[in-house]
Design a protein around this motif. Structure first.
Motif, PDB file in Angstrom:
ATOM      1  N   SER A   1       3.504   4.312  14.646  1.00  0.00           N
ATOM      2  CA  SER A   1       3.304   3.339  13.573  1.00  0.00           C
ATOM      3  C   SER A   1       1.866   2.832  13.473  1.00  0.00           C
ATOM      4  CB  SER A   1       4.252   2.151  13.762  1.00  0.00           C
ATOM      5  OG  SER A   1       4.013   1.509  15.016  1.00  0.00           O
ATOM      6  N   LYS A   2       0.957   3.432  14.236  1.00  0.00           N
ATOM      7  CA  LYS A   2      -0.443   3.016  14.244  1.00  0.00           C
ATOM      8  C   LYS A   2      -1.253   3.923  13.316  1.00  0.00           C
ATOM      9  CE  LYS A   2      -4.204   2.137  17.581  1.00  0.00           C
ATOM     10  NZ  LYS A   2      -5.258   2.973  16.994  1.00  0.00           N
ATOM     11  N   VAL A   3      -2.269   3.340  12.643  1.00  0.00           N
ATOM     12  CA  VAL A   3      -3.121   4.144  11.768  1.00  0.00           C
ATOM     13  C   VAL A   3      -3.926   5.128  12.605  1.00  0.00           C
ATOM     14  CG1 VAL A   3      -5.040   4.134  10.125  1.00  0.00           C
ATOM     15  CG2 VAL A   3      -3.291   2.344  10.019  1.00  0.00           C
ATOM     16  N   ALA A   4      -3.874   6.400  12.208  1.00  0.00           N
ATOM     17  CA  ALA A   4      -4.610   7.451  12.914  1.00  0.00           C
ATOM     18  C   ALA A   4      -5.894   7.813  12.190  1.00  0.00           C
ATOM     19  CB  ALA A   4      -3.738   8.690  13.081  1.00  0.00           C
ATOM     20  N   VAL A   5      -5.800   8.131  10.896  1.00  0.00           N
ATOM     21  CA  VAL A   5      -6.963   8.568  10.121  1.00  0.00           C
ATOM     22  C   VAL A   5      -6.958   7.885   8.763  1.00  0.00           C
ATOM     23  CG1 VAL A   5      -7.164  10.816  11.256  1.00  0.00           C
ATOM     24  CG2 VAL A   5      -5.727  10.585   9.223  1.00  0.00           C
ATOM     25  N   SER A   6      -8.164   7.763   8.209  1.00  0.00           N
ATOM     26  CA  SER A   6      -8.295   7.176   6.877  1.00  0.00           C
ATOM     27  C   SER A   6      -9.578   7.676   6.248  1.00  0.00           C
ATOM     28  CB  SER A   6      -8.289   5.638   6.946  1.00  0.00           C
ATOM     29  OG  SER A   6      -9.354   5.164   7.770  1.00  0.00           O
TER      30      SER A   6
ATOM     31  N   LEU B   1      -8.686  10.759  18.375  1.00  0.00           N
ATOM     32  CA  LEU B   1      -7.308  11.066  17.998  1.00  0.00           C
ATOM     33  C   LEU B   1      -6.463  11.532  19.179  1.00  0.00           C
ATOM     34  CD1 LEU B   1      -7.771  12.756  14.506  1.00  0.00           C
ATOM     35  CD2 LEU B   1      -7.059  10.412  15.036  1.00  0.00           C
ATOM     36  N   LEU B   2      -7.072  12.010  20.233  1.00  0.00           N
ATOM     37  CA  LEU B   2      -6.314  12.381  21.426  1.00  0.00           C
ATOM     38  C   LEU B   2      -6.317  11.261  22.457  1.00  0.00           C
ATOM     39  CD1 LEU B   2      -7.420  16.121  21.776  1.00  0.00           C
ATOM     40  CD2 LEU B   2      -5.248  15.221  20.901  1.00  0.00           C
ATOM     41  N   THR B   3      -6.792  10.096  22.016  1.00  0.00           N
ATOM     42  CA  THR B   3      -6.831   8.906  22.862  1.00  0.00           C
ATOM     43  C   THR B   3      -6.010   7.769  22.262  1.00  0.00           C
ATOM     44  OG1 THR B   3      -9.092   9.533  23.441  1.00  0.00           O
ATOM     45  CG2 THR B   3      -8.404   7.341  24.078  1.00  0.00           C
ATOM     46  N   GLY B   4      -5.604   7.949  21.006  1.00  0.00           N
ATOM     47  CA  GLY B   4      -4.846   6.904  20.332  1.00  0.00           C
ATOM     48  C   GLY B   4      -5.692   5.993  19.485  1.00  0.00           C
TER      49      GLY B   4
END
Length: 505
Positions: free
Chosen positions: A34-39, A222-225
């Protein structure tokens, strides 16, 4: 999302485990669904949405091609993430393609990589016409359907995850094979060096086809959250606005970007610029002029640290630390790498000796694709990679790059490294940028010649600049000629294309 994993439900505390990129990505995306990953400026994706889109993309790729490599030709945008992770989750190797190349150059890379499928955008379809049978426009791909029946790919740590083509090798493409182990070991060492966490927001301006942009500005967060906010291209005003408004905590760029940002700040008649969320800036790609780094810190209040690496080391070799820094150096080696200086005969030099930098460790590439002889030239039997850069390692372990071995100028038997002269020239208050090459000389064989771009609004006096160099350099290192130019030819990542510099008749 736990149904997609073949492991128990994940906790944030062990997200950084996993020996392959699919394992790591599935774990992180599941834990932070539920966390934003990319924008980007048009949309954003939560980790759960990115995971679903990547799995859907992997199925489409599997249906389209049986070949092991898939091309990605995209600008910086949120869609780059599902294209990359979709390729990786299909068990294939991602091949980011430089979209600034002409069709002939692109064709050479496509042929060398054996591509029949490229993920792209309508902006670039004309450039791909006739080169590959399968062209996927990412903006036309629907990710609304829920993926089902997904099985994680069976890939090993030593399988190739990314195939990156180095700049300056257009006539004979040189593809660097980076394995899952290469990339993840570099990411983990950078995490420890920079103290990155899932709370960090990276502003991604560097292109995904370049190793600095791909690994450090996209995969690392992105591989760290963490979160990545993409900007399609570098424009100083847009970057400053994004740094203020996107909540970015980390920015990675090349020296020319920091110079342009400083000019933008000065043009705004502001002594300082508040960037409340930004906590760290990193410079790489080429040497950072000391005065540029110090002035950027003064103007923004944000630490700017310099690092050093190359595509063949996936990519970071050394990095100054936020709490341990020496200006004018590339920093300390990452904690999982061994470095040393060696002479032309392969003998290791004592500390303080000026020799070629060699590197050994888990992030050293598997080799060059289809180029066994070139691979053997750069990799030794006992695992060392010869960087081609000359350096001195001081008593504290900091690496100072003194020049590029192939760019070395031999003048009357004396070795001259252009980078030393370039750094000296850029210390002058009226010099914005400098580049030095060797030119033929009847007496000395070869002498240094400088190209300089003046600071805006200044009337650069070449005689005074020569006098400045005489104060700072040995006489044989002072440029025999200084040519003033309006601008330098650059690669997209800011390196000066010295082969395009032409002395005036």
């Amino acid at each position: 999302m736990s149904d997609f994993l073949h492991t128990p439900a994940t906790k944030a505390g062990n997200m950084n485990s996993g020996s392959t990129i699919p394992e790591r990505f599935l774990r992180v995306a599941d834990a932070l669904a539920s966390k934003v990953a990319v924008s980007d400026n048009e949309k954003q994706m939560l980790y759960g949405e990115l995971l679903s889109a990547s799995i859907a993309m992997s199925g489409r790729i599997g249906d389209m091609t049986e070949r092991p490599n898939v091309g990605i030709m995209l600008p910086n945008c949120a869609g780059f993430a599902p294209a990359f992770f979709g390729t990786i989750l299909s068990g294939k190797t991602a091949v980011p393609v430089n979209y600034l190349l002409n069709p002939r150059e692109t064709g050479r890379i496509i042929a060398d990589a054996g591509l029949d499928t490229v993920l792209t955008t309508g902006l670039f379809t004309d450039a791909l016409e006739g080169l590959v049978p399968n062209v996927v426009k990412m903006e036309e791909v629907s990710f609304n359907e829920s993926p089902s029946g997904f099985t994680p790919p069976r890939v090993r740590p030593d399988d190739v995850a990314a195939l990156l083509y180095t700049s300056g090798t257009i006539y004979r493409p040189k593809g660097v094979m980076q394995t899952h182990k290469n990339i993840l070991s570099n990411i983990d060492a950078c995490l420890r060096a920079m103290r990155i966490s899932e709370d960090d927001v990276f502003l991604a301006v560097l292109p995904g086809f370049h190793t600095f942009g791909l690994t450090c500005a996209i995969l690392l967060p992105l591989l760290t959250g963490g979160r990545v906010h993409f900007i399609a291209r570098f424009a100083p005003a847009a970057v400053m606005r994004a740094l203020r408004e996107s909540g970015s905590t980390i920015f990675m760029g090349v020296p020319s970007m920091y110079k342009a940002l400083l000019k933008s700040i000065s043009d705004g008649d502001s002594a300082t610029v508040p960037l409340p969320s930004l906590r760290l800036c990193v410079s790489g790609g080429e040497a950072l002029p000391v005065e540029t780094g110090r002035e950027f810190q003064r103007k923004t209040g944000v630490p700017l640290i310099e690092g050093y690496g190359m595509t063949e080391t996936s990519p970071v070799i050394a990095l100054n630390r936020p709490d341990r820094q020496k200006w004018g150096t590339a920093g300390l080696p990452l904690d999982n790498l061994e470095v040393g200086t060696f002479d032309d005969d392969g003998n290791r030099l004592p500390p303080g000796g000026d020799g070629e930098l060699w590197v050994r460790g888990p992030s050293v590439m598997k080799g060059y694709r289809n180029l066994p002889e070139e691979t053997a030239e750069i990799l030794t039997d006992d695992g060392w990679l010869k960087t081609g850069d000359m350096c001195v390692i001081d008593e504290d372990g900091f690496i100072k790059i003194t020049g590029r071995k192939k760019e070395m100028i031999i003048s009357a038997g004396k070795n001259i490294y252009p980078v030393e002269i370039e750094r000296t020239l850029e210390e002058h208050a009226q010099v914005f940028e400098a580049a030095v090459i060797g030119v033929a000389d009847e007496v000395r064989g070869e002498v240094p010649m400088a190209f300089v771009v003046p600071m805006p609004g200044t009337d650069l006096d070449r005689a005074s600049l020569t006098a400045f160099c005489r104060e700072k350099l040995s006489a044989f290192k002072v440029p025999k000629k200084i040519q003033v130019v309006k601008e330098m030819p650059h690669t997209l990542t800011g390196k000066v294309l010295k082969r395009e510099l032409r002395p005036e008749a």
